[in-house]
Motif scaffolding. Structure first.
Motif, PDB file in Angstrom:
ATOM      1  N   ARG A 203      33.716  -5.577  -9.615  1.00  0.00           N
ATOM      2  CA  ARG A 203      34.999  -5.007 -10.019  1.00  0.00           C
ATOM      3  C   ARG A 203      34.770  -4.184 -11.285  1.00  0.00           C
ATOM      4  O   ARG A 203      34.182  -4.666 -12.247  1.00  0.00           O
ATOM      5  CB  ARG A 203      36.033  -6.106 -10.262  1.00  0.00           C
ATOM      6  CG  ARG A 203      36.297  -6.979  -9.043  1.00  0.00           C
ATOM      7  CD  ARG A 203      37.504  -7.854  -9.240  1.00  0.00           C
ATOM      8  NE  ARG A 203      38.735  -7.074  -9.167  1.00  0.00           N
ATOM      9  CZ  ARG A 203      39.959  -7.611  -9.292  1.00  0.00           C
ATOM     10  NH1 ARG A 203      40.085  -8.904  -9.524  1.00  0.00           N
ATOM     11  NH2 ARG A 203      41.038  -6.846  -9.193  1.00  0.00           N
TER      12      ARG A 203
ATOM     13  N   LEU B 278      36.466  -1.161 -14.059  1.00  0.00           N
ATOM     14  CA  LEU B 278      37.538  -0.301 -14.547  1.00  0.00           C
ATOM     15  C   LEU B 278      37.046   0.429 -15.779  1.00  0.00           C
ATOM     16  O   LEU B 278      36.162  -0.033 -16.484  1.00  0.00           O
ATOM     17  CB  LEU B 278      38.820  -1.094 -14.833  1.00  0.00           C
ATOM     18  CG  LEU B 278      38.858  -2.133 -15.946  1.00  0.00           C
ATOM     19  CD1 LEU B 278      39.118  -1.506 -17.312  1.00  0.00           C
ATOM     20  CD2 LEU B 278      39.965  -3.157 -15.660  1.00  0.00           C
TER      21      LEU B 278
ATOM     22  N   ALA C  80      38.061   5.302  -6.344  1.00  0.00           N
ATOM     23  CA  ALA C  80      38.343   4.177  -5.444  1.00  0.00           C
ATOM     24  C   ALA C  80      37.159   3.921  -4.514  1.00  0.00           C
ATOM     25  O   ALA C  80      36.774   2.767  -4.268  1.00  0.00           O
ATOM     26  CB  ALA C  80      39.605   4.454  -4.648  1.00  0.00           C
TER      27      ALA C  80
ATOM     28  N   GLY D  33      34.462   1.961  -6.153  1.00  0.00           N
ATOM     29  CA  GLY D  33      34.803   0.618  -6.611  1.00  0.00           C
ATOM     30  C   GLY D  33      35.450   0.565  -7.975  1.00  0.00           C
ATOM     31  O   GLY D  33      35.562  -0.514  -8.569  1.00  0.00           O
TER      32      GLY D  33
ATOM     33  N   GLU E 121      38.589   0.447 -10.003  1.00  0.00           N
ATOM     34  CA  GLU E 121      39.949   0.078  -9.633  1.00  0.00           C
ATOM     35  C   GLU E 121      41.015   0.852 -10.395  1.00  0.00           C
ATOM     36  O   GLU E 121      42.079   1.152  -9.856  1.00  0.00           O
ATOM     37  CB  GLU E 121      40.155  -1.426  -9.826  1.00  0.00           C
ATOM     38  CG  GLU E 121      39.219  -2.239  -8.947  1.00  0.00           C
ATOM     39  CD  GLU E 121      39.517  -3.725  -8.999  1.00  0.00           C
ATOM     40  OE1 GLU E 121      40.655  -4.113  -9.320  1.00  0.00           O
ATOM     41  OE2 GLU E 121      38.588  -4.509  -8.719  1.00  0.00           O
ATOM     42  N   THR E 122      40.749   1.146 -11.662  1.00  0.00           N
ATOM     43  CA  THR E 122      41.733   1.870 -12.454  1.00  0.00           C
ATOM     44  C   THR E 122      41.077   2.335 -13.743  1.00  0.00           C
ATOM     45  O   THR E 122      39.899   2.091 -13.983  1.00  0.00           O
ATOM     46  CB  THR E 122      42.970   0.997 -12.755  1.00  0.00           C
ATOM     47  OG1 THR E 122      44.027   1.820 -13.279  1.00  0.00           O
ATOM     48  CG2 THR E 122      42.652  -0.096 -13.766  1.00  0.00           C
TER      49      THR E 122
ATOM     50  N   LEU F 129      46.716  -5.928 -11.884  1.00  0.00           N
ATOM     51  CA  LEU F 129      45.514  -5.865 -11.069  1.00  0.00           C
ATOM     52  C   LEU F 129      45.522  -7.051 -10.122  1.00  0.00           C
ATOM     53  O   LEU F 129      45.494  -8.197 -10.548  1.00  0.00           O
ATOM     54  CB  LEU F 129      44.264  -5.911 -11.960  1.00  0.00           C
ATOM     55  CG  LEU F 129      43.977  -4.672 -12.812  1.00  0.00           C
ATOM     56  CD1 LEU F 129      42.752  -4.924 -13.678  1.00  0.00           C
ATOM     57  CD2 LEU F 129      43.768  -3.449 -11.954  1.00  0.00           C
TER      58      LEU F 129
END
Length: 261
Positions: free
Chosen positions: A2, A4, A27, A30, A32-33, A260
């Motif tokens: 994960r 970010l 995205a 991988g 996420e934001t 999230l």
């Protein structure tokens, strides 16, 4: 893994031509934001529009480059904007704010704006995103006078192990970005090799701070995997472990659990 980006100015005009495509690529990679920091009243409207469109957490603040000698008007605007957004779960920090001696023609205004924003962080129980360039001793002296319940991050950290230790003692995390990819960043690499796993975030400062030999003249969150790999090599740990801790540190610092999944 994960991932970010804990600091990316994805509202910048350089992304206007392909912002949708960039978020799609993120995205697929991988990512996420990204947390989008605020820099000035003139930029907040677009920043918040981009954050809302792409469901990005954000900070609100006055960057030292945009401080006036008399920043009171901007600080009133910041107070109003924070009050209107305080129930928004995507508002996760005060900042980007701080001190920058390269732009020290407005030094007095920088100090006034920084201390006001630290007070806001205390009052609103939010972490701060700090920009510190050639001013670590000044920043540490100021931070020692404030009790910040949520701490914050020293974004784009490029200091020594000794300076890093001082920030960590005050409850701050260090934002490690593309500078770690520079072959001559020996001091930073030495520092990062020794950092505790709970003490750092990963970031890009997109579109600024483009790494050496990058294909795109803009920096983007797509370099995050390279940053993770470099930190893993320096710490002699796996990329998965580094990624997990960096992600967890960001979620904890900015309280991202609600946004999230």
């Amino acid at each position: 893994m994960r991932i970010l980006d804990s600091h990316a100015h994805l509202d910048d005009a350089l992304f206007d031509i392909d912002r949708d495509e960039l978020f799609e690529s993120m995205a697929q990679s991988g990512i996420e934001t990204a947390i989008i920091p605020g820099v000035s009243p003139e930029h907040w409207t677009k920043q918040l529009d981009v954050a809302k469109q792409y469901a990005c957490p954000y900070g609100l603040g006055i960057h030292p480059w945009f401080c006036e000698d008399n920043p009171e008007r901007a600080l009133v605007q910041l107070t109003d904007k924070l009050n209107s957004a305080i129930e928004d779960p995507y508002l996760v920090a005060i900042g980007e704010c701080g001190l920058d001696k390269i732009r020290k023609d407005n030094w007095d205004g920088q100090i006034i704006a920084l201390e006001a924003q630290l007070t806001m962080a205390q009052q609103l129980n939010l972490p701060v995103i700090l920009h510190v360039v050639k001013a670590h001793n000044d920043m540490l002296s100021i931070l020692k006078r404030y009790s910040l319940p949520r701490g914050g991050v020293i974004h784009g950290f490029y200091g020594s192990s000794e300076i890093a230790s001082e920030y960590i003692k005050l409850g701050f995390k260090l934002g490690i970005g593309g500078l770690i990819l520079k072959t001559n960043a020996r001091k930073l690499k030495t520092c990062v090799a020794k950092l505790p796993l709970d003490s750092f975030l990963i970031e890009t400062d997109s579109p600024a701070m483009t790494p050496q030999n990058a294909a795109d003249p803009r920096n983007t969150p797509l370099i995050l995997q390279s940053i993770i790999t470099e930190i893993a090599n320096l710490q002699k740990k796996s990329s998965v472990l580094i990624s997990e801790h960096a992600f967890r540190n960001s979620v904890q610092l900015f309280d991202l659990k609600l946004i999230l999944i």
